[in-house]
Design a protein around this motif. Structure first.
Motif, PDB file in Angstrom:
ATOM      1  N   MET A   1       0.868  -1.184   0.000  1.00 47.76           N
ATOM      2  CA  MET A   1       0.000   0.000   0.000  1.00 47.76           C
ATOM      3  C   MET A   1       0.901   1.228   0.000  1.00 47.76           C
ATOM      4  SD  MET A   1      -3.088  -1.372   0.187  1.00 47.76           S
ATOM      5  CE  MET A   1      -4.204  -0.079   0.766  1.00 47.76           C
ATOM      6  N   SER A   2       0.300   2.401  -0.083  1.00 45.23           N
ATOM      7  CA  SER A   2       1.099   3.623  -0.133  1.00 45.23           C
ATOM      8  C   SER A   2       1.681   4.016   1.222  1.00 45.23           C
ATOM      9  CB  SER A   2       0.269   4.782  -0.692  1.00 45.23           C
ATOM     10  OG  SER A   2      -0.878   5.000   0.105  1.00 45.23           O
ATOM     11  N   SER A   3       1.186   3.424   2.311  1.00 42.02           N
ATOM     12  CA  SER A   3       1.732   3.705   3.643  1.00 42.02           C
ATOM     13  C   SER A   3       1.396   2.569   4.587  1.00 42.02           C
ATOM     14  CB  SER A   3       1.175   5.023   4.210  1.00 42.02           C
ATOM     15  OG  SER A   3      -0.178   4.873   4.597  1.00 42.02           O
ATOM     16  N   GLY A   4       2.123   2.496   5.681  1.00 45.23           N
ATOM     17  CA  GLY A   4       1.823   1.500   6.699  1.00 45.23           C
ATOM     18  C   GLY A   4       0.501   1.780   7.381  1.00 45.23           C
ATOM     19  N   TYR A   5       0.186   3.057   7.562  1.00 46.17           N
ATOM     20  CA  TYR A   5      -1.090   3.412   8.186  1.00 46.17           C
ATOM     21  C   TYR A   5      -2.255   2.928   7.330  1.00 46.17           C
ATOM     22  CZ  TYR A   5      -4.086   6.130  11.287  1.00 46.17           C
ATOM     23  OH  TYR A   5      -5.028   6.494  12.225  1.00 46.17           O
ATOM     24  N   LEU A   6      -2.155   3.137   6.019  1.00 45.03           N
ATOM     25  CA  LEU A   6      -3.214   2.694   5.125  1.00 45.03           C
ATOM     26  C   LEU A   6      -3.326   1.171   5.119  1.00 45.03           C
ATOM     27  CD1 LEU A   6      -5.257   4.126   3.250  1.00 45.03           C
ATOM     28  CD2 LEU A   6      -3.754   3.540   1.344  1.00 45.03           C
ATOM     29  N   ALA A   7      -2.203   0.485   5.206  1.00 45.39           N
ATOM     30  CA  ALA A   7      -2.227  -0.978   5.274  1.00 45.39           C
ATOM     31  C   ALA A   7      -2.984  -1.447   6.512  1.00 45.39           C
ATOM     32  CB  ALA A   7      -0.796  -1.521   5.291  1.00 45.39           C
ATOM     33  N   GLY A   8      -2.701  -0.812   7.650  1.00 47.44           N
ATOM     34  CA  GLY A   8      -3.411  -1.163   8.872  1.00 47.44           C
ATOM     35  C   GLY A   8      -4.888  -0.860   8.788  1.00 47.44           C
ATOM     36  N   GLN A   9      -5.235   0.276   8.191  1.00 47.37           N
ATOM     37  CA  GLN A   9      -6.640   0.657   8.075  1.00 47.37           C
ATOM     38  C   GLN A   9      -7.414  -0.273   7.143  1.00 47.37           C
ATOM     39  OE1 GLN A   9      -8.456   3.672   9.629  1.00 47.37           O
ATOM     40  NE2 GLN A   9      -6.921   2.723  10.950  1.00 47.37           N
TER      41      GLN A   9
ATOM     42  N   LYS B   1      -4.999 -19.161  14.790  1.00 48.76           N
ATOM     43  CA  LYS B   1      -5.989 -19.575  13.797  1.00 48.76           C
ATOM     44  C   LYS B   1      -5.648 -18.994  12.434  1.00 48.76           C
ATOM     45  CE  LYS B   1     -10.988 -19.475  12.909  1.00 48.76           C
ATOM     46  NZ  LYS B   1     -12.304 -19.043  13.463  1.00 48.76           N
ATOM     47  N   GLU B   2      -5.205 -17.760  12.431  1.00 50.36           N
ATOM     48  CA  GLU B   2      -4.752 -17.095  11.208  1.00 50.36           C
ATOM     49  C   GLU B   2      -3.862 -15.928  11.615  1.00 50.36           C
ATOM     50  OE1 GLU B   2      -6.506 -14.621   7.351  1.00 50.36           O
ATOM     51  OE2 GLU B   2      -7.879 -15.888   8.531  1.00 50.36           O
ATOM     52  N   LEU B   3      -2.918 -15.581  10.756  1.00 49.35           N
ATOM     53  CA  LEU B   3      -2.004 -14.483  11.060  1.00 49.35           C
ATOM     54  C   LEU B   3      -1.949 -13.510   9.894  1.00 49.35           C
ATOM     55  CD1 LEU B   3       0.292 -13.116  12.722  1.00 49.35           C
ATOM     56  CD2 LEU B   3       1.891 -14.669  11.563  1.00 49.35           C
ATOM     57  N   LEU B   4      -2.126 -12.228  10.215  1.00 49.19           N
ATOM     58  CA  LEU B   4      -1.843 -11.154   9.271  1.00 49.19           C
ATOM     59  C   LEU B   4      -0.891 -10.179   9.935  1.00 49.19           C
ATOM     60  CD1 LEU B   4      -5.303 -11.580   8.793  1.00 49.19           C
ATOM     61  CD2 LEU B   4      -4.521 -10.330   6.791  1.00 49.19           C
ATOM     62  N   VAL B   5       0.100  -9.733   9.197  1.00 48.87           N
ATOM     63  CA  VAL B   5       1.050  -8.738   9.692  1.00 48.87           C
ATOM     64  C   VAL B   5       1.001  -7.537   8.772  1.00 48.87           C
ATOM     65  CG1 VAL B   5       3.491  -8.198  10.008  1.00 48.87           C
ATOM     66  CG2 VAL B   5       2.585 -10.360  10.863  1.00 48.87           C
ATOM     67  N   THR B   6       0.823  -6.364   9.354  1.00 46.86           N
ATOM     68  CA  THR B   6       0.870  -5.119   8.595  1.00 46.86           C
ATOM     69  C   THR B   6       2.123  -4.349   9.002  1.00 46.86           C
ATOM     70  OG1 THR B   6      -0.278  -3.684  10.171  1.00 46.86           O
ATOM     71  CG2 THR B   6      -1.649  -5.049   8.737  1.00 46.86           C
ATOM     72  N   CYS B   7       2.556  -3.447   8.142  1.00 49.76           N
ATOM     73  CA  CYS B   7       3.747  -2.680   8.510  1.00 49.76           C
ATOM     74  C   CYS B   7       3.934  -1.480   7.600  1.00 49.76           C
ATOM     75  CB  CYS B   7       4.995  -3.552   8.461  1.00 49.76           C
ATOM     76  SG  CYS B   7       5.440  -4.086   6.798  1.00 49.76           S
ATOM     77  N   SER B   8       4.678  -0.524   8.112  1.00 54.44           N
ATOM     78  CA  SER B   8       5.264   0.533   7.308  1.00 54.44           C
ATOM     79  C   SER B   8       6.605   0.026   6.787  1.00 54.44           C
ATOM     80  CB  SER B   8       5.488   1.786   8.159  1.00 54.44           C
ATOM     81  OG  SER B   8       6.369   2.676   7.509  1.00 54.44           O
ATOM     82  N   LEU B   9       6.944   0.394   5.568  1.00 53.53           N
ATOM     83  CA  LEU B   9       8.259   0.074   5.014  1.00 53.53           C
ATOM     84  C   LEU B   9       9.187   1.286   5.095  1.00 53.53           C
ATOM     85  CD1 LEU B   9       7.105  -1.968   1.882  1.00 53.53           C
ATOM     86  CD2 LEU B   9       7.921  -2.864   4.078  1.00 53.53           C
ATOM     87  N   GLY B  10       8.714   2.345   5.749  1.00 55.19           N
ATOM     88  CA  GLY B  10       9.496   3.567   5.831  1.00 55.19           C
ATOM     89  C   GLY B  10      10.497   3.581   6.956  1.00 55.19           C
ATOM     90  N   LYS B  11      10.275   2.776   8.003  1.00 55.24           N
ATOM     91  CA  LYS B  11      11.147   2.815   9.161  1.00 55.24           C
ATOM     92  C   LYS B  11      12.373   1.923   8.981  1.00 55.24           C
ATOM     93  CE  LYS B  11       7.211   3.910  12.103  1.00 55.24           C
ATOM     94  NZ  LYS B  11       6.445   4.436  10.965  1.00 55.24           N
ATOM     95  N   GLY B  12      12.150   0.670   8.579  1.00 56.68           N
ATOM     96  CA  GLY B  12      13.258  -0.244   8.398  1.00 56.68           C
ATOM     97  C   GLY B  12      13.857  -0.234   7.007  1.00 56.68           C
ATOM     98  N   PHE B  13      13.108   0.239   6.013  1.00 54.96           N
ATOM     99  CA  PHE B  13      13.589   0.191   4.633  1.00 54.96           C
ATOM    100  C   PHE B  13      13.691   1.556   3.970  1.00 54.96           C
ATOM    101  CE2 PHE B  13      11.745  -4.163   5.055  1.00 54.96           C
ATOM    102  CZ  PHE B  13      12.928  -4.864   4.870  1.00 54.96           C
ATOM    103  N   GLY B  14      13.278   2.606   4.643  1.00 60.65           N
ATOM    104  CA  GLY B  14      13.509   3.948   4.135  1.00 60.65           C
ATOM    105  C   GLY B  14      12.704   4.344   2.915  1.00 60.65           C
ATOM    106  N   ILE B  15      11.576   3.690   2.648  1.00 59.86           N
ATOM    107  CA  ILE B  15      10.739   4.061   1.506  1.00 59.86           C
ATOM    108  C   ILE B  15       9.317   4.340   1.972  1.00 59.86           C
ATOM    109  CG2 ILE B  15      12.120   2.712  -0.128  1.00 59.86           C
ATOM    110  CD1 ILE B  15       9.744   0.672  -0.141  1.00 59.86           C
ATOM    111  N   GLN B  16       8.601   5.168   1.233  1.00 59.79           N
ATOM    112  CA  GLN B  16       7.225   5.502   1.584  1.00 59.79           C
ATOM    113  C   GLN B  16       6.301   4.427   1.033  1.00 59.79           C
ATOM    114  OE1 GLN B  16       6.142   8.162   3.521  1.00 59.79           O
ATOM    115  NE2 GLN B  16       4.274   6.957   3.474  1.00 59.79           N
ATOM    116  N   ALA B  17       5.974   3.451   1.865  1.00 63.74           N
ATOM    117  CA  ALA B  17       5.113   2.345   1.457  1.00 63.74           C
ATOM    118  C   ALA B  17       4.712   1.548   2.683  1.00 63.74           C
ATOM    119  CB  ALA B  17       5.822   1.444   0.448  1.00 63.74           C
ATOM    120  N   GLY B  18       3.698   0.716   2.517  1.00 63.51           N
ATOM    121  CA  GLY B  18       3.271  -0.200   3.566  1.00 63.51           C
ATOM    122  C   GLY B  18       3.018  -1.562   2.970  1.00 63.51           C
ATOM    123  N   ALA B  19       2.845  -2.566   3.825  1.00 66.76           N
ATOM    124  CA  ALA B  19       2.621  -3.926   3.337  1.00 66.76           C
ATOM    125  C   ALA B  19       1.738  -4.706   4.297  1.00 66.76           C
ATOM    126  CB  ALA B  19       3.953  -4.654   3.144  1.00 66.76           C
TER     127      ALA B  19
END
Length: 348
Positions: free
Chosen positions: A83-91, A198-216
């Protein structure tokens, strides 16, 4: 508050005065790294500065699939979307589960990226555990942060081990972990999967550890496909292709910078007289404290740290020391010297 005119690296100059900077979330110091910047610029020339179109478009750029495949392999998940940000990924994940089919729980210190204003965040794990055990017939979803800056979750996730995880869908925000924790910076996904939820989902910002404006978002293939099929995902502009291409291309740089960060963290702990003064997660380069005098003493000695109310002015003061790969040995030794002199303060 200090206003500056460029991205803060290991040092800040304001009104002719120099400060060392131990704050922010640029853990690998990538935003000011020349080699990383050159790689990013190269990819901007190929992919452009942004991609203002839906991922559902009939014209698609292959780097999205390549980057998502790379990320899922790195963390150990079946699938991934960016996604375009970690916040958006979480939302997106919050929005997906926020309906009458699921009972949602929010662990203490959960970041606002994972909830809307109406959700209740528990103040204690004990009460959360009681409520979950009393509602086992519900479809339960538990949201929490991997790094809560109090040392409660990562790396061992002791509170989770007390819960009937076989009945619980876990949603973890790993924004402060991915890129710097886990094997090859893969964060907590593999370890959390070993707890057999039962199931696992992980969300994150990629800006803190990888220095780019994105989320996953990471999870099993079917759930990721379901998320892709939402209006939320289809209507959102994606991360910039140049950023994702840089993520894929810069792996040698990430590895080198992680090693520097781990060495800087070890140096700090070795020379700190009273490590128990701080709240921290083992292996993580952040050290939280409650005594506001410490931030004042550090500033008087030319060191600035994270020290503000977050996420709103009505919330508690967030005070922490943040180490990065860009810090030099002399920076860390100076920090320790000042902290050791101030060790007579109680962490209150």
């Amino acid at each position: 508050m200090i206003t500056i005119d460029e991205f803060p690296g290991r040092a800040i100059t304001k009104d002719g005065k120099d400060f060392l900077y131990f704050g922010g979330t640029s853990y690998l110091g990538l935003q000011t790294d020349h080699e990383f910047q050159e790689l990013f610029i190269k990819n901007i020339k190929k992919y452009g500065t942004s991609y203002s179109a839906s991922r559902k478009s009939n014209i698609r750029i292959s780097i999205f699939d390549k980057a998502e495949s790379y990320l899922s392999n790195m963390v150990g998940s079946e699938s991934c979307i960016t996604m375009s940000s970690g916040y958006l990924a979480g939302q997106l994940v919050c929005d997906y589960f926020n309906n009458e089919d699921y009972k949602l729980y929010y662990a203490p210190n959960t970041h606002s990226a994972l909830f809307r204003g109406q959700q209740e965040v528990y103040q204690s794990w004990q009460q959360l555990e009681t409520d979950i055990l009393n509602n086992l017939k519900e479809k339960q979803v538990l949201f929490l942060d991997s790094i809560d800056f109090n040392g409660n979750n990562y790396p061992d996730y002791i509170p989770l081990q007390k819960l009937p995880l076989e009945n619980i869908i876990l949603v973890i925000d790993d924004s402060h972990g991915i890129g710097i924790t886990g094997k090859d910076g893969g964060g907590s996904f593999s370890h959390l999967q070993s707890l057999k939820p039962k199931e696992l989902l992980v969300t994150c910002s990629l800006g803190k550890g990888f220095g780019i404006q994105a989320g996953a978002i990471f999870g099993n293939h079917q759930r990721i496909e379901n998320l892709k099929d939402t209006q939320f995902y289809g209507g959102s502009s994606p991360a910039t292709p140049a950023a994702l291409a840089t993520l894929v291309d810069a792996q040698p740089t990430f590895s080198f910078k992680r090693d520097l960060l781990h060495r800087n963290t070890a140096l700090f702990l070795k020379n700190l007289a009273n490590p128990l003064f701080f709240s921290t997660s083992k292996g993580h380069p952040t050290f939280s404290f409650k005594n506001e005098q410490i931030a004042k003493i550090l500033a008087e000695n030319g060191i600035l740290v994270t020290n503000f109310r977050y996420p709103t002015e009505d919330d508690d003061l967030m005070s922490r020391i943040v180490l990065s790969s860009s810090h030099q040995k002399a920076d860390i030794l100076k920090l320790c010297k000042i902290l050791n002199k101030a060790s007579n303060f109680n962490n209150q």
